[in-house]
Design an enzyme around this catalytic site. Structure first.
Site, PDB file in Angstrom:
ATOM      1  N   LYS A   1       3.044   6.521   5.053  1.00  0.00           N
ATOM      2  CA  LYS A   1       2.199   5.549   4.537  1.00  0.00           C
ATOM      3  C   LYS A   1       2.716   4.049   5.014  1.00  0.00           C
ATOM      4  CE  LYS A   1      -1.558   4.045   2.798  1.00  0.00           C
ATOM      5  NZ  LYS A   1      -1.459   2.895   3.526  1.00  0.00           N
TER       6      LYS A   1
ATOM      7  N   LYS B   1       0.425   3.789  -2.700  1.00  0.00           N
ATOM      8  CA  LYS B   1      -0.799   4.794  -2.516  1.00  0.00           C
ATOM      9  C   LYS B   1      -0.189   6.389  -2.428  1.00  0.00           C
ATOM     10  CE  LYS B   1      -4.362   1.707  -1.098  1.00  0.00           C
ATOM     11  NZ  LYS B   1      -3.943   0.663  -0.126  1.00  0.00           N
TER      12      LYS B   1
ATOM     13  N   SER C   1      -5.939   3.801   3.724  1.00  0.00           N
ATOM     14  CA  SER C   1      -5.574   3.073   2.860  1.00  0.00           C
ATOM     15  C   SER C   1      -6.498   2.347   2.202  1.00  0.00           C
ATOM     16  CB  SER C   1      -4.605   1.996   3.453  1.00  0.00           C
ATOM     17  OG  SER C   1      -3.717   1.462   2.400  1.00  0.00           O
TER      18      SER C   1
ATOM     19  N   SER D   1       0.927  -1.499   0.003  1.00  0.00           N
ATOM     20  CA  SER D   1      -0.001  -0.044  -0.112  1.00  0.00           C
ATOM     21  C   SER D   1       0.821   1.256   0.002  1.00  0.00           C
ATOM     22  CB  SER D   1      -0.893   0.100   1.086  1.00  0.00           C
ATOM     23  OG  SER D   1      -2.235  -0.808   1.160  1.00  0.00           O
TER      24      SER D   1
END
Length: 347
Positions: A191, A27, A87, A24
């Site tokens: 993140k 992203k 997320s 993720s």
């Protein structure tokens, strides 16, 4: 990898160019691509998007999710918050399809941005990092480049969308899994990422007294090990190092030769203070060398980036700082070109 954004130095790196699956943390590039569109007036945070039944059916509740429902009407800002804070795989796809018309075109845009930033070891095959048989990969160095661009190119959007503790959508409250925000002083994102193939990854940042550090961790076997390493590494970067001023912004660093110009040389300086990051209590004796491809062809605009200053400190990897022209140099007129030619003959 741990870098000091204020000085440009790498404080720690292990296998920084080794390719891995980002999960993720992909992203971050989706957010960056959206930020670029917003900055260029091609996307508005207030635009309302209706979620298609196809996206809701395929992606709502699939892995990390914003739990979007068919025909929900959400703004671009809400989708971005869902991407960066909880997320949302579904939010990433919904934003991508809205902006580009298809996932293929969106990933083309992501890869175009990666190439522009110099992310040489990265390729994106999806907007959310969902397992795709290895089509999506990156490296610690590339994620550090991306995080740097996110902070520097879009500071206002960064502050708005990165580092939030949680969000509520459709009555569902979810927390951000960022391990350092609220734990490490000055931490503000960025993140996490996890799949079974990728392990536990994290890209993080924190700022104290004007010093911003960016870190990348990848492939941790457990979330607790990733989180402990992230906290320790970030605190080490702040607690054991300090910045020393080498030269103030816009001070004259040296000169570069000019070709076909009204002047033979141009003064060089840096846009910002030139700093060196050194262990606390340590001495500093950097080796400084100016590098440029020259002579530099006139005309040259004031503030134009024309050279780089290489800073070498014992025990650390060399790093470069851009140098700009401190004055404009016009193209030489006929008489000046004649005189330059005569000097070239007799010099």
């Amino acid at each position: 990898m741990l870098i000091d954004l204020s000085s440009g130095q790498t404080l720690f790196a292990r296998d920084p160019e080794r390719r891995f699956m980002p999960a993720s943390t992909t992203k971050i590039m989706t957010a960056y691509t959206a930020f670029e569109l917003i900055a260029h007036g091609k996307l508005s945070l207030d635009t309302v998007i209706e979620i298609s039944p196809k996206i809701a059916d395929e992606w709502s509740g699939e892995g990390s999710s914003m739990f979007l429902k068919a025909h929900d009407k959400v703004t671009v800002a809400q989708l971005l918050m869902g991407i960066t804070t909880v997320s949302g795989n579904d939010a990433s796809v919904a934003l991508a399809v809205h902006c580009a018309g298809s996932l293929d075109r969106w990933t083309e845009m992501m890869n175009e941005n990666a190439a522009f930033l110099g992310m040489k070891d990265s390729h994106f095959g999806s907007p959310n990092g969902y397992p795709d048989e290895g089509r999506t990969f990156t490296s610690a160095r590339d994620l550090a480049i991306l995080a740097t661009a996110l902070v520097k190119r879009h500071p206002d959007l960064y502050r708005r969308f990165i580092g939030n503790h949680g969000m509520v959508y459709n009555g569902i409250a979810q927390n951000n899994h960022d391990p350092i925000t609220g734990v490490v002083k000055g931490a503000d994102g960025i993140k996490t990422g996890y799949t079974r193939q990728a392990g536990y990854n994290f890209v993080g940042s924190a700022v104290r007294s004007g010093r911003r550090l960016i870190m990348v961790l990848a492939g941790a076997p457990t979330s607790s090990e990733r989180d402990r390493a992230a906290i320790k590494l970030m605190n080490w970067g702040f607690d054991d190092f300090q910045n020393r001023l080498i030269a103030p912004a816009r001070s004259e660093i040296g000169f570069a030769r000019v070709q076909d110009g009204a002047e033979d040389t141009v003064a060089l300086g840096a846009r910002d203070d030139i700093l060196a990051t050194v262990p606390i209590g340590g001495s500093i004796s950097p080796k400084l060398t100016i590098h440029y491809r020259g002579p530099i062809q006139a005309p040259i605009a004031k503030g134009q980036e024309v050279a780089r200053l290489r800073i070498e400190i014992a025990g650390q990897a060399p790093h470069d700082v851009p140098l700009v022209a401190e004055n404009a140099v016009a193209k030489a007129n006929i008489f000046q070109r004649l005189m330059n030619g005569m000097r070239g003959i007799f010099s």
